[in-house]
Design a protein around this motif. Sequence first.
Motif, short mmCIF file in Angstrom:
data_model
loop_
_atom_site.label_atom_id
_atom_site.label_comp_id
_atom_site.label_asym_id
_atom_site.label_seq_id
_atom_site.Cartn_x
_atom_site.Cartn_y
_atom_site.Cartn_z
N ARG A 1 1.08 -1.53 -0.14
CA ARG A 1 -0.07 -0.01 0.07
C ARG A 1 0.73 1.62 0.05
NH1 ARG A 1 -4.71 0.82 -1.88
NH2 ARG A 1 -5.91 1.98 -0.19
N ALA B 1 -0.19 5.05 -3.85
CA ALA B 1 0.50 5.41 -5.18
C ALA B 1 -0.18 7.04 -5.37
CB ALA B 1 0.40 4.01 -5.95
N PRO C 1 -0.65 9.46 -8.50
CA PRO C 1 -0.78 10.19 -9.94
C PRO C 1 0.14 10.74 -10.39
CG PRO C 1 -2.63 11.35 -9.05
CD PRO C 1 -1.50 10.41 -7.61
N LEU D 1 -4.70 8.15 1.43
CA LEU D 1 -5.34 6.70 1.69
C LEU D 1 -4.87 6.06 2.95
CD1 LEU D 1 -6.35 4.97 -1.92
CD2 LEU D 1 -8.20 5.83 -0.33
N HIS E 1 -7.12 -0.46 -9.67
CA HIS E 1 -5.62 -0.49 -9.66
C HIS E 1 -5.58 1.07 -8.48
CE1 HIS E 1 -1.86 2.50 -10.52
NE2 HIS E 1 -1.44 1.29 -10.46
N PRO E 2 -4.98 1.19 -7.65
CA PRO E 2 -4.63 1.74 -6.10
C PRO E 2 -4.81 3.66 -6.72
CG PRO E 2 -3.01 0.63 -6.56
CD PRO E 2 -3.70 0.29 -6.75
N VAL E 3 -4.25 3.67 -7.97
CA VAL E 3 -4.59 4.74 -7.97
C VAL E 3 -5.72 5.37 -8.59
CG1 VAL E 3 -3.51 7.27 -9.64
CG2 VAL E 3 -1.70 5.58 -8.80
N GLN F 1 -8.98 4.01 -6.61
CA GLN F 1 -9.19 4.36 -5.26
C GLN F 1 -8.95 6.24 -4.83
OE1 GLN F 1 -7.00 1.41 -2.94
NE2 GLN F 1 -8.78 0.03 -3.35
N GLY F 2 -7.08 6.04 -5.03
CA GLY F 2 -6.35 7.65 -5.23
C GLY F 2 -7.33 8.93 -5.64
N LEU F 3 -6.82 8.36 -6.97
CA LEU F 3 -8.20 9.85 -7.23
C LEU F 3 -9.20 10.35 -7.57
CD1 LEU F 3 -6.68 9.33 -11.19
CD2 LEU F 3 -6.19 11.46 -9.55
#
Lengths: 201, 580
Positions: free
Chosen positions: A55, A85, A87, A131, B235-237, B240-242
């Motif tokens: 993570r 991670a 962008p 996160l 995908h985590p980006v 989830q992240g975005l």
Amino acid sequence: MEPDATLTMELPPATIGRFAALFGQGVGIPTRTGIPLLALLCDQLGIARDYIDQRVQTFFINGRAVDQVEQIRVGDRDVIALSAAMPGLAGATLRKGGMFAGFRQTISYAGGSGQEKAPQQTVVTLKLFNLVARELAAQILHTGVWVKGPRLAEYLQQLDGNALTDSVTMKWNDQPRDPGSWERLPWPEGWVALRMEPLRE
Amino acid sequence: MDKILRINMSGANGPEIKTESLGAYAGLGGRAMTSTVVAQEVPPTCHALSAENKFVIAPGMLSGSAAAMSGRISVGCKSPLTGGIKEANSGGQPSQMLARLGYAAIILEGRPKDDSLYKVVINKDGVTINADNSLKMLGNYDTVQKLKTEFGDKIGCITIGPAGEMKLSAATVAFTDMEGLPTRHAGRGGVGAVLGAKGIKAIIIDDAGTRMREPKNPEKFKAANKAFVAGLRQHPVTGQGLPAYGTNVLTNVINEAGGYPTFNFKQGQFDGAAKISGEALAEMENTRGGDGSATHGCHRGCVIRCSGTFYDKNGRFVTKQPEYETVWAHGGNCGISDLDAIAEMDRLDDDFGLDTIEMGATIAVAMDAGLAQFGDAEAAIRLIKEIGQGTPLGRILGSGAAVTGKVFGVERVPVVKGQAMPAYDPRAVQGMGVTYATSTMGADHTAGYAVTANVLGVGGSVDALKPQGQVELSRNLQIATTAIDATGMCLFIAFAILDQPETFQALIDLINGFTGLSLTGDDVSDLGKKILSQERTFNAWAGLTAAHDRLPDYFKNEALAPHNVTFGVTDAELDEVFNF
């Protein structure tokens, strides 16, 4: 090394989650220099090793991007920052051990004080972003963090709504206090050890 | 998409409309289309605002289909800001709508004989163009509202604001979003000024009565689309992240790395970063609530949904969720840590039709010139309003950071080829500096953005930890990004493709399933190389030389705190970037 005061609160889990932003600017973690960083994160703070590996894709020590966490030992007053991670090309560039690490080689971590000096007590700063903050904040607040008194008071002040009146119990230096009276607490300039217990539902 | 709409604004009896077959432009989309048309048809030495320049609009290759993430639209022309070729792209609805109407490109050429302002209407029955001077100097919001009153709520609009009408070099072209608001912009390079020079205020698109574009191989396309979407969602980006924080999730991380340009690129960390971070923005949006406040797509078919909607403390709509670049430009770069003020500036930029990156950089230069104090949000807002009012000062500011720096005698102007740098200091992230310096587009963070060299198999494997790896990686990234820009896909798909080979394969299968072709990764990279080569050739004929592929000297000479680093890539290395 001791804090100047302790504050323990029992709160609903959802309310504890609202304290995740506290980690954006960092919280203090008392520890010792020279110990492996992974020992601090996994053994002392209880973060799963898999979580660190999978993570936590972006990792900084003192603002420098880390590629190999395993080799790092804690240095005096290190600032440790963990993120998921990110962008963008910049996000990919900062990722630990990523293909684009060469893009930021002048700010990559290349060793620190933890390797050379004799072990001593220290307070490192732990920052959690995005996160990772959302997912780890409650667990680490349960373990306990240190925050400078004025900053903690300011943070509590800007929390709107009933974040603190949700507190079922509040103890200041182990003495029960009315949760509504937090503004009148004798906030020290130095460290306050903050610990949050999740209220059982 | 089997036709091109060409409008000659210089017609003897007014604008002349012509619909053509694709001819030599068959198979092209997005940036491949815009850059090819400009390279083929525009004299490189022409003035960007002259009749000889052309303004090209092109949906992506897969736009108008059911392919996820395929709704980006490209615009191209010779740039009044950089003096070279320009492609800028945007989300919004018009890409899907134009593609469903069958248009692979709109080419606007010539210049009207008077100062009338025109609106173009495109629907399934054809194209009309009429003067409408009632739209003069209206902001994008009022323009779109007026057009919706006339043509109904379901139209898509491509418009310019007052900045485009004044032909300012920071002017954008606005595209309406899923709510019909002009929040999406082809922002960079002054493309709005070129549309303004063509005398066109608005293009109204009504796709009623059209159908989704059908793939050549429906089964393959459907399966690939499903795998592609699954890859993005896992995908985590992108999964989830975005969606949770938007692009502004980068603020805290870039700041921590010491690469967050602050006070007009004087330092790499901003004390107020946490207050304007994606985490703080998400908390604010979640607390204030409102439709689409925290998660929102910028176009139909988006599954990442990295945008949102910004409401003020009283629940009134202000603007779309400000992007990372906007928050940085109007925030940290100007020393401002107030999200409400930043959102107001984003709204003003969108309404006047101004590039948020260029404007943030310009205001910071103006602050260095003493026109305002760093951190003074009210003064920054006042400066943007000068542009909307068309005052002499406003016209200077609206012409961008380079012009503003010249007028006010400021040496510290962070531009390449006249275009302002985005939100990553090239001294901290030096590979980004290589791309800023050498991109055909001027300083552009998206120019070398996309998939990894090794996945695309471009130029062999690269050792990223060696110094020369930065040059090779930048080259390969620029090639790959150019190819992605041709598909009309959002560049954010790059993260899933980067990490998940099966998602990259799904993208190739998606393109092949739709077109009936059998492209490989090599074919995609060859397309990128071809587009870049023609862009480089255009720029060379326009007078851009190796001397323009450089960062300003102060990036080499002034160390950036906290890491005290300077830009160390040599000129000789920069000159190797396009050696393919």
